[in-house]
Structures are given as C-alpha cells and as structure tokens.
Motif scaffolding. Structure first.
Motif, PDB file in Angstrom:
ATOM      1  N   ASP A   1       0.807  -1.021   0.232  1.00  0.00           N
ATOM      2  CA  ASP A   1       0.144  -0.111  -0.049  1.00  0.00           C
ATOM      3  C   ASP A   1       0.949   1.279  -0.021  1.00  0.00           C
ATOM      4  O   ASP A   1       2.167   1.127   0.214  1.00  0.00           O
ATOM      5  CB  ASP A   1      -0.584   0.091   1.231  1.00  0.00           C
ATOM      6  CG  ASP A   1      -1.488   1.260   1.539  1.00  0.00           C
ATOM      7  OD1 ASP A   1      -2.231   1.642   0.712  1.00  0.00           O
ATOM      8  OD2 ASP A   1      -1.475   1.783   2.878  1.00  0.00           O
TER       9      ASP A   1
ATOM     10  N   ASP B   1      -0.014   5.086   1.051  1.00  0.00           N
ATOM     11  CA  ASP B   1      -0.073   6.223   2.150  1.00  0.00           C
ATOM     12  C   ASP B   1      -0.354   5.357   3.434  1.00  0.00           C
ATOM     13  O   ASP B   1      -0.927   4.359   3.779  1.00  0.00           O
ATOM     14  CB  ASP B   1      -1.653   6.962   2.060  1.00  0.00           C
ATOM     15  CG  ASP B   1      -1.570   7.847   0.819  1.00  0.00           C
ATOM     16  OD1 ASP B   1      -0.622   8.601   0.459  1.00  0.00           O
ATOM     17  OD2 ASP B   1      -2.561   7.758   0.172  1.00  0.00           O
TER      18      ASP B   1
ATOM     19  N   THR C   1       1.997   3.511   4.413  1.00  0.00           N
ATOM     20  CA  THR C   1       2.704   2.448   4.623  1.00  0.00           C
ATOM     21  C   THR C   1       4.098   2.578   4.065  1.00  0.00           C
ATOM     22  O   THR C   1       5.130   2.475   4.679  1.00  0.00           O
ATOM     23  CB  THR C   1       1.993   1.211   3.602  1.00  0.00           C
ATOM     24  OG1 THR C   1       1.024   1.003   4.150  1.00  0.00           O
ATOM     25  CG2 THR C   1       3.019   0.048   3.433  1.00  0.00           C
TER      26      THR C   1
ATOM     27  N   ASP D   1      -1.774  -0.657   5.894  1.00  0.00           N
ATOM     28  CA  ASP D   1      -2.158  -0.306   7.032  1.00  0.00           C
ATOM     29  C   ASP D   1      -3.539  -0.114   7.482  1.00  0.00           C
ATOM     30  O   ASP D   1      -4.040   0.498   8.377  1.00  0.00           O
ATOM     31  CB  ASP D   1      -1.478   1.107   7.599  1.00  0.00           C
ATOM     32  CG  ASP D   1      -2.174   2.368   6.628  1.00  0.00           C
ATOM     33  OD1 ASP D   1      -2.503   2.152   5.496  1.00  0.00           O
ATOM     34  OD2 ASP D   1      -1.930   3.673   6.866  1.00  0.00           O
TER      35      ASP D   1
ATOM     36  N   ASP E   1      -6.419  -3.432   3.166  1.00  0.00           N
ATOM     37  CA  ASP E   1      -5.052  -3.977   3.296  1.00  0.00           C
ATOM     38  C   ASP E   1      -4.890  -5.333   3.894  1.00  0.00           C
ATOM     39  O   ASP E   1      -3.941  -6.166   3.640  1.00  0.00           O
ATOM     40  CB  ASP E   1      -4.208  -3.175   3.905  1.00  0.00           C
ATOM     41  CG  ASP E   1      -3.872  -1.720   3.068  1.00  0.00           C
ATOM     42  OD1 ASP E   1      -3.741  -1.792   1.702  1.00  0.00           O
ATOM     43  OD2 ASP E   1      -4.081  -0.672   3.643  1.00  0.00           O
TER      44      ASP E   1
HETATM   45 MG   LIG Z   1      -2.652   3.309   3.597  1.00  0.00          MG
END
Ligand SMILES: [Mg+2]
Length: 217
Positions: A13, A15, A17, A172, A177
């Motif tokens: 991922d 953002d 991460t 996250d 995810d």
């Molecule tokens: Mg994220």
C-alpha cells in the motif's frame, strides 16, 4: 513464517505504508481550502468548512472524491495539479524502513504498489522508489474502484499471472489491506506503525523490516 521460495510478488500500500500522510493531507486540507479562501476573499477557517463539507457530500464511496482535477474544476481554482503538488513538495517523505526494504527485496521478488490513491499522487510521492517497482496499481485510476476490494486483488494477481498464495500484501488499513486480500488467499499483513489496538487477531507488523524476518532473511 512465509515460504521464501513460494512467494513471487510482494505488494505494498502507499499512504501510511511507504509514505506518511502529510503530503496528501496538505494537498486536500490545506492547499484546496487556502486557494478557495483566496479566490473568495474569506478566511481559511471558513473556506476549510465549505471545502470539507463538499468533500463529505460526495463521500469516499464515489469515485470523484479521489480525483483532484474534479475538485479543482468544481471549485474553479486556476491551478494545475502539478502546481498544487509543488506547493507541498517539501512534505513528501518516504519512510526510512520502506526505502531499505524495497531496495533489498527488489532483486529477489516482483514488487508492486497497490494503492487507492490516484496515479498522479503515486508518481509524485514515490518518484525515487519507482524504478524498484515492477508495476503500480491504482484502484481508482486503473480499475475505477473506490476501495481495494477482493476483486481488485483478484485482478492484480490475474494480471501478474500469480496465485494469491504466491503473493504478499502489506498495508495499514484493516479492511482494504488485510481482510480483503486475505479473503482470496493472499498472505496479507497489517502494518501497525503506531501499535493501535485492533479488535481482531491479525498478522501485524510494527514496521516494514519485520517482513524480512518473516521471509527468513
Ligand atoms: Mg494506507
């Protein structure tokens, strides 16, 4: 423990991460409201209220919510996406552990990004790491889906011609995810950098370096 040799693809991922969310927050919650304030000669606070109300009215379940150009047009702001990004370029950062782990793994596995961010946000923030990725998948730009569903992950595996069991995904968000990729058999790990309490028993990582231990490096 993961089988080092069975795994072919490792997906990340973006953002939260690979990069902190400072840049993306600055663009949406500082950039757009401050341009709106300037255009209408009102305070930032007032503009912030109007802009965030408009975001909420569209809501994250509609694809427009993710398209920066849609908002620039809607608010009639005379600025390009690139100019707006450049206003906040100092906020672009890549997590230290991300840089290390990506460089280390890139010789050994096929690395991909699986993000719901718009492609331009991905290019702008991940520029120095892009050469290490085999492919970048954006749910919103490529598949016109607002969230990373199990179908999204299924399509990613299909396009890369790998089985879900040969794939690792790290990110996250508990649902997008972790739970969704798990549904189709992907080895997903929840990245929990701040060690938030999670109501479920999940396979989580404190930082990205832990994936190297799990792969037995
Ligand atoms: Mg994220």
């Amino acid at each position: 423990m993961l089988s080092k040799t069975r795994i072919k693809v490792i997906s990340f991922d973006m953002d939260g991460t690979l990069v902190p969310t400072d840049f993306v927050n600055a663009v949406w919650l500082e950039g757009i409201p401050s341009l709106y304030a300037k255009k209408h000669k009102i305070s930032f606070e007032k503009a912030y209220e109007i802009v965030t109300k408009a975001y909420n009215e569209v809501g994250e379940h509609r694809i427009e919510w993710y398209y920066l150009d849609y908002w620039l047009k809607k608010f009639d702001l005379k600025i390009t996406k690139k100019e707006l990004f450049n206003m906040y370029k100092d906020k672009v950062k890549i997590y230290k552990d991300a840089e290390h782990v990506i460089k280390f793994l890139s010789n050994r596995y096929t690395l991909i990004v699986s993000s719901n961010a718009e492609k331009d946000f991905i290019w702008f923030q991940l520029k120095p790491l892009l050469p290490y990725f085999h492919h970048v998948f954006s749910a919103t730009s490529d598949l016109k889906e607002v969230k990373k569903s199990q179908e999204f992950y299924g399509k990613v595996c299909e396009l890369l011609k790998v089985e879900p069991e040969e794939t690792v995904h790290i990110g996250d968000h508990l649902v997008f995810d972790y739970l969704n990729p798990r549904k189709i058999g992907i080895n997903a790990f929840l990245l929990n950098r701040n060690q938030h309490k999670i109501g479920l028993k999940v396979n989580s990582l404190k930082n990205l370096k832990e994936i190297l231990d799990l792969l037995n490096f």
